[in-house]
Design a protein around this motif. Structure first.
Motif, PDB file in Angstrom:
ATOM      1  N   ARG A   2       0.877  -1.278  -0.081  1.00  0.00           N
ATOM      2  CA  ARG A   2      -0.161   0.199  -0.107  1.00  0.00           C
ATOM      3  C   ARG A   2       0.742   1.162   0.077  1.00  0.00           C
ATOM      4  NH1 ARG A   2      -4.725  -1.730   4.105  1.00  0.00           N
ATOM      5  NH2 ARG A   2      -5.779  -3.131   2.737  1.00  0.00           N
ATOM      6  N   LEU A   3       1.977   1.186   0.607  1.00  0.00           N
ATOM      7  CA  LEU A   3       2.771   2.218   0.675  1.00  0.00           C
ATOM      8  C   LEU A   3       3.393   2.719  -0.714  1.00  0.00           C
ATOM      9  CD1 LEU A   3       5.169   1.658   3.876  1.00  0.00           C
ATOM     10  CD2 LEU A   3       3.291   3.153   3.540  1.00  0.00           C
ATOM     11  N   ASP A  59       0.533  10.011   4.205  1.00  0.00           N
ATOM     12  CA  ASP A  59       1.516   9.561   5.276  1.00  0.00           C
ATOM     13  C   ASP A  59       0.853   9.288   6.726  1.00  0.00           C
ATOM     14  OD1 ASP A  59       3.986  12.040   3.686  1.00  0.00           O
ATOM     15  OD2 ASP A  59       3.433  10.051   3.276  1.00  0.00           O
ATOM     16  N   TYR A  62      -1.111   5.972   6.676  1.00  0.00           N
ATOM     17  CA  TYR A  62      -0.277   5.090   6.556  1.00  0.00           C
ATOM     18  C   TYR A  62       0.681   4.676   7.692  1.00  0.00           C
ATOM     19  CZ  TYR A  62      -1.850   3.816   1.894  1.00  0.00           C
ATOM     20  OH  TYR A  62      -3.102   3.526   0.864  1.00  0.00           O
ATOM     21  N   ASP A  63       0.930   6.123   8.491  1.00  0.00           N
ATOM     22  CA  ASP A  63       1.702   5.974   9.614  1.00  0.00           C
ATOM     23  C   ASP A  63       0.918   5.211  10.723  1.00  0.00           C
ATOM     24  OD1 ASP A  63       3.441   9.148   9.524  1.00  0.00           O
ATOM     25  OD2 ASP A  63       4.016   7.026   8.618  1.00  0.00           O
ATOM     26  N   LEU A  65      -1.649   3.174  10.029  1.00  0.00           N
ATOM     27  CA  LEU A  65      -2.014   1.555   9.446  1.00  0.00           C
ATOM     28  C   LEU A  65      -0.785   0.856   9.957  1.00  0.00           C
ATOM     29  CD1 LEU A  65      -3.626  -0.198   7.798  1.00  0.00           C
ATOM     30  CD2 LEU A  65      -2.350   0.451   5.836  1.00  0.00           C
ATOM     31  N   ASN A  66       0.454   1.360   9.825  1.00  0.00           N
ATOM     32  CA  ASN A  66       1.643   0.607   9.945  1.00  0.00           C
ATOM     33  C   ASN A  66       2.057   0.553  11.568  1.00  0.00           C
ATOM     34  OD1 ASN A  66       2.504   0.065   7.427  1.00  0.00           O
ATOM     35  ND2 ASN A  66       3.333   1.957   7.015  1.00  0.00           N
ATOM     36  N   ASP A  67       1.409   1.113  12.274  1.00  0.00           N
ATOM     37  CA  ASP A  67       1.559   1.031  13.990  1.00  0.00           C
ATOM     38  C   ASP A  67       0.636  -0.066  14.369  1.00  0.00           C
ATOM     39  OD1 ASP A  67       1.663   4.885  14.481  1.00  0.00           O
ATOM     40  OD2 ASP A  67       3.465   3.122  14.086  1.00  0.00           O
ATOM     41  N   GLN A  68      -0.237  -0.481  13.614  1.00  0.00           N
ATOM     42  CA  GLN A  68      -1.149  -1.626  14.186  1.00  0.00           C
ATOM     43  C   GLN A  68      -0.608  -2.973  14.234  1.00  0.00           C
ATOM     44  OE1 GLN A  68      -4.779  -1.611  11.722  1.00  0.00           O
ATOM     45  NE2 GLN A  68      -5.520   0.567  12.421  1.00  0.00           N
TER      46      GLN A  68
END
Length: 69
Positions: A2-3, A59, A62-63, A65-68
């Motif tokens: 996704r990034l 940003d 997705y920040d 999202l990536n922390d999950q």
């Protein structure tokens, strides 16, 4: 993966932006079993100002999202 889309200027589509046609496509995909994993509709705005704003939102999105886990 996704990034990659965010780097290319795409952003997630909010529920209120999904058109009836896209809802129908998503419904058919779900009927075919394509909703068994997370899916995301994205769009790329062509206006430069919108691109800048959407990149900032991407940003942030997705920040989170990536922390999950």
């Amino acid at each position: 993966m996704r990034l990659h889309y965010a780097r290319c200027g795409f952003r997630p589509i909010a529920d209120d932006e999904v058109t009836p046609g896209l809802r129908e496509i998503r419904r058919r995909e779900a009927d075919s079993g394509l909703d068994r994993w997370p899916r995301l509709c994205v769009r790329r705005d062509l206006d430069e100002l919108n691109d800048e704003l959407s990149n900032e939102l991407n940003d942030e999105f997705y920040d989170k999202l990536n922390d999950q886990p």
